[in-house]
Motif scaffolding. Structure first.
Motif, mmCIF file in Angstrom:
data_model
loop_
_atom_site.group_PDB
_atom_site.id
_atom_site.type_symbol
_atom_site.label_atom_id
_atom_site.label_comp_id
_atom_site.label_asym_id
_atom_site.label_seq_id
_atom_site.Cartn_x
_atom_site.Cartn_y
_atom_site.Cartn_z
ATOM 1 N N THR A 272 0.820 -1.217 0.000
ATOM 2 C CA THR A 272 0.000 0.000 0.000
ATOM 3 C C THR A 272 0.851 1.264 0.000
ATOM 4 O OG1 THR A 272 -1.800 -1.129 1.172
ATOM 5 C CG2 THR A 272 -1.789 1.279 1.233
ATOM 6 N N ALA A 273 1.831 1.347 0.892
ATOM 7 C CA ALA A 273 2.619 2.573 1.034
ATOM 8 C C ALA A 273 3.442 2.865 -0.221
ATOM 9 C CB ALA A 273 3.531 2.473 2.258
ATOM 10 N N VAL A 274 4.030 1.819 -0.798
ATOM 11 C CA VAL A 274 4.838 2.010 -2.004
ATOM 12 C C VAL A 274 3.961 2.431 -3.182
ATOM 13 C CG1 VAL A 274 6.189 0.793 -3.753
ATOM 14 C CG2 VAL A 274 6.745 0.528 -1.337
ATOM 15 N N ILE A 275 2.805 1.814 -3.319
ATOM 16 C CA ILE A 275 1.893 2.176 -4.403
ATOM 17 C C ILE A 275 1.447 3.626 -4.258
ATOM 18 C CG2 ILE A 275 -0.401 1.742 -5.365
ATOM 19 C CD1 ILE A 275 0.037 -1.217 -4.769
ATOM 20 N N GLU A 276 1.146 4.034 -3.028
ATOM 21 C CA GLU A 276 0.732 5.432 -2.795
ATOM 22 C C GLU A 276 1.872 6.392 -3.103
ATOM 23 O OE1 GLU A 276 -0.618 5.498 1.217
ATOM 24 O OE2 GLU A 276 -2.621 4.690 0.737
ATOM 25 N N ALA A 277 3.095 6.037 -2.719
ATOM 26 C CA ALA A 277 4.247 6.891 -3.002
ATOM 27 C C ALA A 277 4.474 7.029 -4.502
ATOM 28 C CB ALA A 277 5.493 6.330 -2.318
ATOM 29 N N ARG A 278 4.358 5.915 -5.212
ATOM 30 C CA ARG A 278 4.530 5.968 -6.671
ATOM 31 C C ARG A 278 3.457 6.837 -7.313
ATOM 32 N NH1 ARG A 278 3.962 1.230 -9.808
ATOM 33 N NH2 ARG A 278 5.119 2.301 -11.441
ATOM 34 N N THR A 279 2.218 6.649 -6.873
ATOM 35 C CA THR A 279 1.117 7.423 -7.449
ATOM 36 C C THR A 279 1.299 8.919 -7.198
ATOM 37 O OG1 THR A 279 -0.395 5.559 -7.114
ATOM 38 C CG2 THR A 279 -1.381 7.730 -7.459
ATOM 39 N N ARG A 280 1.793 9.248 -6.022
ATOM 40 C CA ARG A 280 1.930 10.653 -5.652
ATOM 41 C C ARG A 280 3.097 11.338 -6.360
ATOM 42 N NH1 ARG A 280 2.320 12.852 0.624
ATOM 43 N NH2 ARG A 280 2.433 15.096 0.128
ATOM 44 N N TYR A 281 4.188 10.606 -6.548
ATOM 45 C CA TYR A 281 5.403 11.261 -7.047
ATOM 46 C C TYR A 281 5.834 10.841 -8.455
ATOM 47 C CZ TYR A 281 5.980 12.587 -2.153
ATOM 48 O OH TYR A 281 5.787 13.099 -0.894
ATOM 49 N N LYS A 282 5.112 9.933 -9.095
ATOM 50 C CA LYS A 282 5.599 9.384 -10.362
ATOM 51 C C LYS A 282 5.756 10.450 -11.442
ATOM 52 C CE LYS A 282 1.038 7.942 -12.059
ATOM 53 N NZ LYS A 282 0.221 6.800 -12.546
ATOM 54 N N ASP A 283 4.816 11.399 -11.524
ATOM 55 C CA ASP A 283 4.908 12.434 -12.567
ATOM 56 C C ASP A 283 6.085 13.366 -12.315
ATOM 57 O OD1 ASP A 283 2.707 11.365 -13.848
ATOM 58 O OD2 ASP A 283 1.286 12.708 -12.848
ATOM 59 N N LEU A 284 6.247 13.814 -11.059
ATOM 60 C CA LEU A 284 7.364 14.694 -10.728
ATOM 61 C C LEU A 284 8.693 13.975 -10.914
ATOM 62 C CD1 LEU A 284 6.012 16.437 -7.479
ATOM 63 C CD2 LEU A 284 6.360 17.491 -9.726
ATOM 64 N N PHE A 285 8.713 12.709 -10.535
ATOM 65 C CA PHE A 285 9.939 11.917 -10.656
ATOM 66 C C PHE A 285 10.349 11.798 -12.121
ATOM 67 C CE2 PHE A 285 12.410 8.007 -10.915
ATOM 68 C CZ PHE A 285 13.226 8.080 -9.790
ATOM 69 N N GLU A 286 9.393 11.447 -12.971
ATOM 70 C CA GLU A 286 9.707 11.277 -14.390
ATOM 71 C C GLU A 286 10.081 12.609 -15.041
ATOM 72 O OE1 GLU A 286 7.867 9.103 -18.371
ATOM 73 O OE2 GLU A 286 6.676 9.239 -16.528
ATOM 74 N N LYS A 287 9.421 13.686 -14.630
ATOM 75 C CA LYS A 287 9.735 15.000 -15.189
ATOM 76 C C LYS A 287 11.150 15.434 -14.825
ATOM 77 C CE LYS A 287 8.092 19.802 -15.278
ATOM 78 N NZ LYS A 287 7.048 20.742 -14.786
ATOM 79 N N LYS A 288 11.583 15.143 -13.599
ATOM 80 C CA LYS A 288 12.903 15.572 -13.149
ATOM 81 C C LYS A 288 14.010 14.658 -13.652
ATOM 82 C CE LYS A 288 15.653 16.651 -9.047
ATOM 83 N NZ LYS A 288 15.643 16.844 -7.578
ATOM 84 N N HIS A 289 13.776 13.322 -13.628
ATOM 85 C CA HIS A 289 14.850 12.373 -13.906
ATOM 86 C C HIS A 289 14.752 11.713 -15.277
ATOM 87 C CE1 HIS A 289 16.214 12.733 -9.780
ATOM 88 N NE2 HIS A 289 14.999 12.447 -9.339
ATOM 89 N N GLY A 290 13.621 11.891 -15.962
ATOM 90 C CA GLY A 290 13.480 11.294 -17.280
ATOM 91 C C GLY A 290 13.314 9.797 -17.266
ATOM 92 N N ILE A 291 12.857 9.241 -16.159
ATOM 93 C CA ILE A 291 12.666 7.794 -16.030
ATOM 94 C C ILE A 291 11.487 7.541 -15.101
ATOM 95 C CG2 ILE A 291 14.196 7.541 -14.029
ATOM 96 C CD1 ILE A 291 13.950 5.062 -16.958
ATOM 97 N N ARG A 292 10.764 6.457 -15.324
ATOM 98 C CA ARG A 292 9.614 6.148 -14.475
ATOM 99 C C ARG A 292 10.076 5.597 -13.127
ATOM 100 N NH1 ARG A 292 5.558 2.322 -17.430
ATOM 101 N NH2 ARG A 292 4.473 2.681 -15.453
ATOM 102 N N LEU A 293 9.300 5.886 -12.104
ATOM 103 C CA LEU A 293 9.566 5.353 -10.769
ATOM 104 C C LEU A 293 8.886 3.993 -10.668
ATOM 105 C CD1 LEU A 293 10.635 5.664 -7.885
ATOM 106 C CD2 LEU A 293 8.520 6.879 -7.301
#
Length: 413
Positions: free
Chosen positions: A219-240
């Motif tokens: 649950t916690a990992v899925i929520e973290a991915r959902t919350r930060y995946k767009d920002l993560f990909e925008k900054k690092h150019g790779i999916r979380l």
């Protein structure tokens, strides 16, 4: 004047390989450094490049033959393709290739014809299996090369070849088998598959192998991915992805339980203060395990970029042998194929492997209430000669704690 083509150095301790495929046939023009053959070693496919420009001459070995490092496998003749076509054809017959050789291409052949001459072994097998024309398929791989997926996609859009003419005698031995008939096919094991089979059996015969299981609430990992995946990909150019979390969690657990990261050498135990994590990825020729070096020092983005690069190059067959040596611990994610639970086998000389599985909603008890949670089974197979049950259980608990509370990964708990 002819120039010999020799089997190049293949890496430490590798003395021989199997000639998987000729990428150039006798009589064809060859540019300097152009791939003319592919070799299958114990771990990866390696291309043999032409040392000089000229015309492909005599081939000293046939596809499937075993060749040693430094052995002469072919010759490059000086001159143009037209001046060497006739003797080259004779050489092709001498090594048993005539039955598979294609007619010479006209001078006006499209540029795509060159691409089909450098098909990887996996792509060539797919072409033969699905009976498609590779020159009519647009490649999506590196430099426009065909991939196995390109061939399969094209096969799905192409109708099968027409059956034999009706005038052919019904009793002709070469007639196609009737629908529903039973057939068998014998395919020689690749060198990689033979090596994998041998090493896995050696692991069972040598290690006192045992598997311990646990499950983890995602649950916690899925929520973290959902919350930060767009920002993560925008900054690092790779999916979380999930592998970033599990790799970092494994690094913490290996630090707390160093025996899992150790190995037996003779009558000594070798402990390590670094984590070189082997990650199992699928390649056309089988499973390979490239290594994330010093994973403990990488960020989430660094881990994800490394794994994504490994996956792409494994598919293209361009992984290097040195990238698959020296791992200290392996993570194998069978969940991507739908596996619910399995007992992975140790990758010698490592002493443990972590198996990940599919995520599915299951009923669990939380605060006295039965609720649905996205759960995953974890499996740790380990060498009981080195790792005690207490240490194996502790390791899995550390993984579970870090995944269920990802903040531990940031504060080193």
């Amino acid at each position: 004047m002819a120039t010999e083509v020799k089997v190049p150095t293949l890496g430490e301790s590798i003395t021989e390989a199997t000639l998987g495929q000729w990428l150039k046939q006798p009589g064809e023009a060859v540019a300097a450094d152009e791939p003319i053959a592919s070799l299958e070693t114990d771990k990866v496919s390696v291309e043999v490049n032409a040392p000089v420009a000229g015309v492909m001459g005599a081939q000293a070995v046939a596809e499937g033959d075993t060749v040693e490092v430094g052995a002469v496998i072919a010759q490059i003749e000086a001159g143009s393709a037209s001046t060497a076509a006739t003797p080259a054809a004779e050489n092709r017959t001498a090594v048993g290739q005539a039955e598979a050789a294609a007619p010479a291409e006209p001078a006006s052949a499209p540029a795509d014809a060159d691409a089909q001459l450098t098909l990887s072994p996996a792509v060539r097998r797919a072409v033969l299996e699905h009976q498609v024309d590779p020159s009519k398929i647009k490649g999506t791989g590196k430099d426009g090369r065909l991939t196995k997926d390109d061939v399969i996609a094209a096969a799905g859009q192409t109708k099968p070849a027409p059956a034999a003419p009706a005038s052919a005698p019904a009793t002709t031995p070469s007639a196609a088998p009737r629908e529903g008939s039973r057939r068998e096919e014998r395919v020689r094991m690749t060198r990689l598959r033979q090596t994998v089979a041998r090493r896995l059996k050696e692991a069972q015969n040598t290690a006192a192998m045992l598997t311990t299981y646990n499950d983890v609430d995602m649950t916690a990992v899925i929520e973290a991915r959902t919350r930060y995946k767009d920002l993560f990909e925008k900054k690092h150019g790779i999916r979380l992805g999930f592998m970033g979390f599990f790799t970092k969690a494994a690094c913490l657990a290996l630090k707390d339980v160093p025996a899992v990261n150790a190995s037996i050498e003779g009558d000594e135990i070798v402990y390590r203060d670094y984590a070189d994590i082997s990650v199992a990825v699928s390649a056309p020729q089988g499973l390979v395990v490239p290594v994330i070096r010093d994973a403990q020092d990488l960020s989430f983005a660094g881990v994800e970029k490394t794994i994504a690069d490994f996956g792409k190059r494994a598919k293209d067959g361009t992984l290097k042998m040195e990238e698959m040596r020296g791992g200290t611990f392996t993570i194998s994610n069978g969940g991507v194929f739908g596996s619910l639970l399995s007992s992975p086998i140790i990758n010698p000389p490592q002493s443990a492997v972590l198996g990940l599985h599919r995520i599915e909603d299951r009923p669990v008890v939380r605060n006295g209430q039965i609720v649905a949670r996205p759960m995953m089974y974890l499996a740790l197979s380990y060498d009981h000669r080195l790792i005690d049950g207490r240490e194996a259980v502790t390791f899995l608990v550390r993984i579970k704690e870090a995944i269920e509370d990802p903040m531990r990964l940031l504060v080193d708990l």
